[in-house]
Scaffold this motif. Structure first.
Motif, PDB file in Angstrom:
ATOM      1  N   ARG A   1       0.297   7.064   5.812  1.00 11.87           N
ATOM      2  CA  ARG A   1       1.529   7.735   5.412  1.00 11.87           C
ATOM      3  C   ARG A   1       1.864   8.960   6.251  1.00 11.87           C
ATOM      4  O   ARG A   1       2.686   9.770   5.856  1.00 11.87           O
ATOM      5  CB  ARG A   1       1.460   8.147   3.937  1.00 11.87           C
TER       6      ARG A   1
ATOM      7  N   PHE B   1      -6.128   5.602  -6.325  1.00 19.71           N
ATOM      8  CA  PHE B   1      -6.617   6.132  -5.058  1.00 19.71           C
ATOM      9  C   PHE B   1      -7.888   5.401  -4.617  1.00 19.71           C
ATOM     10  O   PHE B   1      -8.098   5.192  -3.424  1.00 19.71           O
ATOM     11  CB  PHE B   1      -6.860   7.633  -5.165  1.00 19.71           C
TER      12      PHE B   1
ATOM     13  N   CYS C   1      -7.531  -0.221   2.156  1.00 15.63           N
ATOM     14  CA  CYS C   1      -7.368   0.220   3.549  1.00 15.63           C
ATOM     15  C   CYS C   1      -8.591  -0.171   4.373  1.00 15.63           C
ATOM     16  O   CYS C   1      -8.460  -0.584   5.542  1.00 15.63           O
ATOM     17  CB  CYS C   1      -7.132   1.721   3.610  1.00 15.63           C
TER      18      CYS C   1
ATOM     19  N   ARG D   1       0.678   8.919  -6.475  1.00 19.95           N
ATOM     20  CA  ARG D   1       0.928  10.357  -6.415  1.00 19.95           C
ATOM     21  C   ARG D   1       1.874  10.792  -7.529  1.00 19.95           C
ATOM     22  O   ARG D   1       1.734  11.899  -8.069  1.00 19.95           O
ATOM     23  CB  ARG D   1       1.486  10.731  -5.038  1.00 19.95           C
TER      24      ARG D   1
ATOM     25  N   SER E   1      -9.391  12.097  -1.847  1.00 15.25           N
ATOM     26  CA  SER E   1      -8.548  12.429  -3.000  1.00 15.25           C
ATOM     27  C   SER E   1      -9.195  11.946  -4.297  1.00 15.25           C
ATOM     28  O   SER E   1      -9.218  12.661  -5.299  1.00 15.25           O
ATOM     29  CB  SER E   1      -7.162  11.798  -2.836  1.00 15.25           C
TER      30      SER E   1
ATOM     31  N   LEU F   1      -6.630   2.136  -3.201  1.00 11.71           N
ATOM     32  CA  LEU F   1      -6.060   2.365  -1.877  1.00 11.71           C
ATOM     33  C   LEU F   1      -7.148   2.529  -0.819  1.00 11.71           C
ATOM     34  O   LEU F   1      -7.042   2.008   0.296  1.00 11.71           O
ATOM     35  CB  LEU F   1      -5.161   3.605  -1.903  1.00 11.71           C
ATOM     36  N   SER F   2      -8.206   3.246  -1.171  1.00 10.24           N
ATOM     37  CA  SER F   2      -9.306   3.443  -0.226  1.00 10.24           C
ATOM     38  C   SER F   2      -9.951   2.112   0.121  1.00 10.24           C
ATOM     39  O   SER F   2     -10.168   1.797   1.304  1.00 10.24           O
ATOM     40  CB  SER F   2     -10.346   4.400  -0.813  1.00 10.24           C
TER      41      SER F   2
ATOM     42  N   TYR G   1      -7.981   8.599   1.229  1.00  8.21           N
ATOM     43  CA  TYR G   1      -7.860   8.223  -0.179  1.00  8.21           C
ATOM     44  C   TYR G   1      -9.172   8.453  -0.929  1.00  8.21           C
ATOM     45  O   TYR G   1      -9.163   8.876  -2.094  1.00  8.21           O
ATOM     46  CB  TYR G   1      -7.438   6.762  -0.292  1.00  8.21           C
TER      47      TYR G   1
ATOM     48  N   SER H   1      -7.259   6.226   6.859  1.00  4.35           N
ATOM     49  CA  SER H   1      -6.562   6.210   5.571  1.00  4.35           C
ATOM     50  C   SER H   1      -7.553   6.008   4.428  1.00  4.35           C
ATOM     51  O   SER H   1      -7.448   6.647   3.374  1.00  4.35           O
ATOM     52  CB  SER H   1      -5.520   5.089   5.552  1.00  4.35           C
TER      53      SER H   1
ATOM     54  N   ASP I   1       0.849   3.981  -2.925  1.00  2.02           N
ATOM     55  CA  ASP I   1       0.599   5.395  -2.640  1.00  2.02           C
ATOM     56  C   ASP I   1       1.607   6.271  -3.361  1.00  2.02           C
ATOM     57  O   ASP I   1       1.252   7.267  -4.014  1.00  2.02           O
ATOM     58  CB  ASP I   1       0.656   5.633  -1.133  1.00  2.02           C
ATOM     59  N   ARG I   2       2.900   5.925  -3.252  1.00  2.00           N
ATOM     60  CA  ARG I   2       3.945   6.742  -3.901  1.00  2.00           C
ATOM     61  C   ARG I   2       3.777   6.733  -5.416  1.00  2.00           C
ATOM     62  O   ARG I   2       3.902   7.778  -6.077  1.00  2.00           O
ATOM     63  CB  ARG I   2       5.326   6.224  -3.497  1.00  2.00           C
TER      64      ARG I   2
ATOM     65  N   LEU J   1       0.826  -1.209   0.000  1.00  2.00           N
ATOM     66  CA  LEU J   1       0.000   0.000   0.000  1.00  2.00           C
ATOM     67  C   LEU J   1       0.859   1.258   0.000  1.00  2.00           C
ATOM     68  O   LEU J   1       0.551   2.232  -0.704  1.00  2.00           O
ATOM     69  CB  LEU J   1      -0.929  -0.006   1.207  1.00  2.00           C
TER      70      LEU J   1
END
Length: 632
Positions: free
Chosen positions: A177, A90, A97, A82, A124, A93-94, A121, A117, A78-79, A74
């Motif tokens: 993060r 995103f 998480c 972005r 975003s 990721l949501s 996400y 988290s 994330d990196r 994860l």
């Protein structure tokens, strides 16, 4: 020969293998619902992530890494997300998480970090304009992202409540993060957040007894917040009209994250955030990142919770023993007074209490325009007392509110008041728009009231009951199943039993007795007989078709527009029938702006078509006489 045959055999084997591989591609019939469930499945509704998220991982060869070390995968994703401004990542990721939060077992702190988290996400995904491709608000994934935000924030609220976590400015909350740093708190509620005693998620309860469920999906967490009544020395003048019990209000919680995080030298990302409580009675949308977003709310659960925690007094007791209700009688507001809204006053009927309007109130609250333009008040009174006495109490209560919140009488919203009366409550309501005086007194006495030799206090009680004028602030009345000309039940066995059970309080019995005795002295037994059966009657006697006061009220003209909603226990729309308690001939009023007959017993006010009719009339009221806009 064999050497030539070997390549041929090998070639045939390759062809067969190729064809066999192609043969494995195909379809098999399945129910349509099965396929639909597969596409609709998310980590919110099942024990695994959505097919969309799993496909994302497989296309990037991340599934094995995710299963082996979820947190490392994860962080790496994330990196990458972005760096590439990948909106799809995103969402993944949501969801992941949220999924990981569900797998933390007893590690509630770690689960809370994952839930927060997921909300970060999701925010975003929904509102970061730098991400690609652009957001398609009509795509079902957008709604799913809102659900991940709402449910994740809801779970974090439960964690905060359980652990006593205080959401104060400066507090830093860990996420995958870095940290979410609370910078501010804001509230639209009509009272200070310092008065909040407890809070619940609307998601925590299933409602019974109230229909329909007034819920709208959107963004934010619907809440039921309980206000602790302020101490007497801290109460505002208008606070006297809010119940002196714990009041529960609807609210929506929203965590507003900064558009971009602060990047620390350690690589940590810190989002500034404000925690907001929104009032769905004032608005239905959120403004986020330059967008207007539908706000999620639940109006029914807080109402049901408050009614369960603070039940209404028994209506039967209020009829049989009115004295027990003397300190409970009066006007009550469920929300603090709002000068920008028009009052709607509900008046209940015989052997009842304000809770009889719970479904009506709940139904009307479903219309956002009604919520924003009207405030709803309830009048509670002991129904065993004579109608004229109770009506005088109603007028005094409304006059007191007017003196308190609009002493100059110049608020146009207050002066557009609408009154809704059910059954006996409609008789009380009529006196707000009728003229009493000598004509009504003459129905029961040939001797002027002022000429009677009785104590001034007792005379004043009777005067207030018989002598009244239309209230200038009442602009419309809705009558529901009202016995304008009485009910035969008041004459029969039921009426006799009820009358025998009622014990009038001294505050009512004494003035009626002294005035009755004075009339007996002035007019003799024959002349005073009618007076004793009318002016000295109980609430049930007041409903007799033979009651001269009731006849006088029925014949008096009304000074404001009025509407009738009538029940018929056999069929809708029929004239000449009845609701089992009140006949149509008694409920009907000539001159009504509208008349609706619903298929119902005497509880016609709870019929869904009756509630729709009240909604129509209230919307009509706004159009016919526009009031000042909220906040002016």
């Amino acid at each position: 020969m064999q050497s030539r045959r070997a390549p041929l055999v090998l070639l045939c084997c390759l062809i067969v293998a190729t064809l066999a591989g192609c043969a494995r591609i195909g379809v098999s019939p399945v129910p349509v619902e099965t396929r639909a469930r597969e596409f609709d499945r998310t980590a919110l509704t099942s024990s695994s992530p959505s097919e969309r998220t799993l496909v994302f991982l497989r296309q990037r060869d991340l599934e094995a890494a995710w299963k082996a070390d979820p947190e490392s995968m994860l962080l790496a994703l994330d990196r990458e997300a972005r760096r590439e401004n990948d909106r799809e990542a995103f969402f993944v990721l949501s969801e992941l998480c949220w999924y990981e939060a569900s797998r933390q077992g007893r590690d509630k702190e770690r689960a809370a970090s994952y839930h927060l988290s997921s909300a970060v996400y999701a925010t975003s995904y929904l509102f970061d304009d730098a991400l690609l491709p652009g957001l398609d608000i009509y795509h079902p994934y957008s709604r799913q992202a809102m659900e991940f935000y709402n449910r994740s924030l809801a779970e974090y609220v439960l964690y905060a409540r359980e652990t006593g976590l205080a959401a104060v400015p400066g507090k830093e909350l860990p996420w995958l993060r870095g940290k979410v740093r609370l910078t501010a708190r804001a509230s639209e509620l009509a009272f200070s957040t310092e008065e909040l005693e407890s809070y619940h998620l609307a998601y925590e309860f299933a409602v019974t007894g109230l229909t329909p469920q007034q819920v709208r999906l959107g963004l934010g967490v619907p809440m039921a917040v309980t206000r602790r009544p302020p101490p007497p020395d801290a109460r505002h003048a208008a606070d006297r009209f809010t119940p002196k019990v714990r009041q529960t209000y609807a609210a929506t919680l929203f965590l507003r994250l900064a558009p971009a995080p602060d990047r620390k030298s350690t690589g940590a990302l810190v989002y500034d955030a404000s925690l907001e409580l929104h009032d769905p009675m004032k608005g239905t949308n959120l403004e986020v990142a330059g967008r207007t977003v539908a706000m999620e709310y639940d109006l029914t659960t807080p109402l049901a919770l408050m009614m369960q925690q603070s039940p209404e007094p028994n209506g039967l007791e209020g009829m049989i023993n009115p004295a027990a209700w003397e300190k409970l009688s009066g006007l009550y507001m469920l929300q603090p007074y709002d000068p920008g809204k028009i009052p709607v006053v509900f008046v209940h009927g015989l052997m009842s209490n304000p809770s009889t309007f719970a479904n009506v109130f709940n139904g009307l609250m479903g219309d956002p325009e009604l919520r924003q333009r009207y405030q709803f008040w309830f009048f509670r009174y002991p129904t065993g007392n004579p109608v004229l006495y109770s009506a005088a109490s109603l007028r005094r209560a409304l006059d007191e509110v007017r003196r308190t919140v609009d002493p100059k009488g110049d608020n146009p919203n207050f002066s557009r008041m609408v009154v809704i009366g059910h059954s006996m409550g409609g008789l009380l309501s009529k006196t707000l728009a009728e003229e009493g005086g000598d004509a009504l007194w003459a129905r029961v006495s040939k001797v002027p009231l002022d000429s009677l030799a009785v104590p001034p206090d007792d005379k004043e009680v009777v005067r207030q009951a018989f002598y009244f004028t239309p209230r200038p602030y009442v602009a419309r009345i809705i009558f529901v199943a009202v016995p304008h000309r009485g009910s035969d039940l008041a004459l029969g066995t039921i009426g006799r039993i009820g009358r025998a059970l009622i014990t009038l309080p001294a505050t009512v019995l004494k003035p009626l007795t002294t005035v009755g005795a004075a009339l007996l002295h002035a007019m003799g037994p024959a002349g005073a007989g009618a007076t004793m059966s009318a002016a000295g009657a109980t609430g049930i006697d007041s409903l007799s078709p033979q009651n001269p006061v009731l006849i006088g009220l029925a014949e008096a003209p009304l000074a404001v527009p009025y509407h009738s909603i009538i029940g018929d226990e056999k069929v809708a729309g029929r004239t000449g029938g009845g609701d089992g308690v009140v006949p149509y001939a008694s409920s009907h009023l000539d001159g009504a702006r509208s008349e609706l007959i619903v298929h119902s017993g005497h509880g016609a006010h709870e019929h869904p078509l009756a509630i729709r009719e009240m909604r129509r009339i209230l919307l009509l009221h706004l159009k016919e006489a526009p009031a000042a806009a909220p906040g002016t």
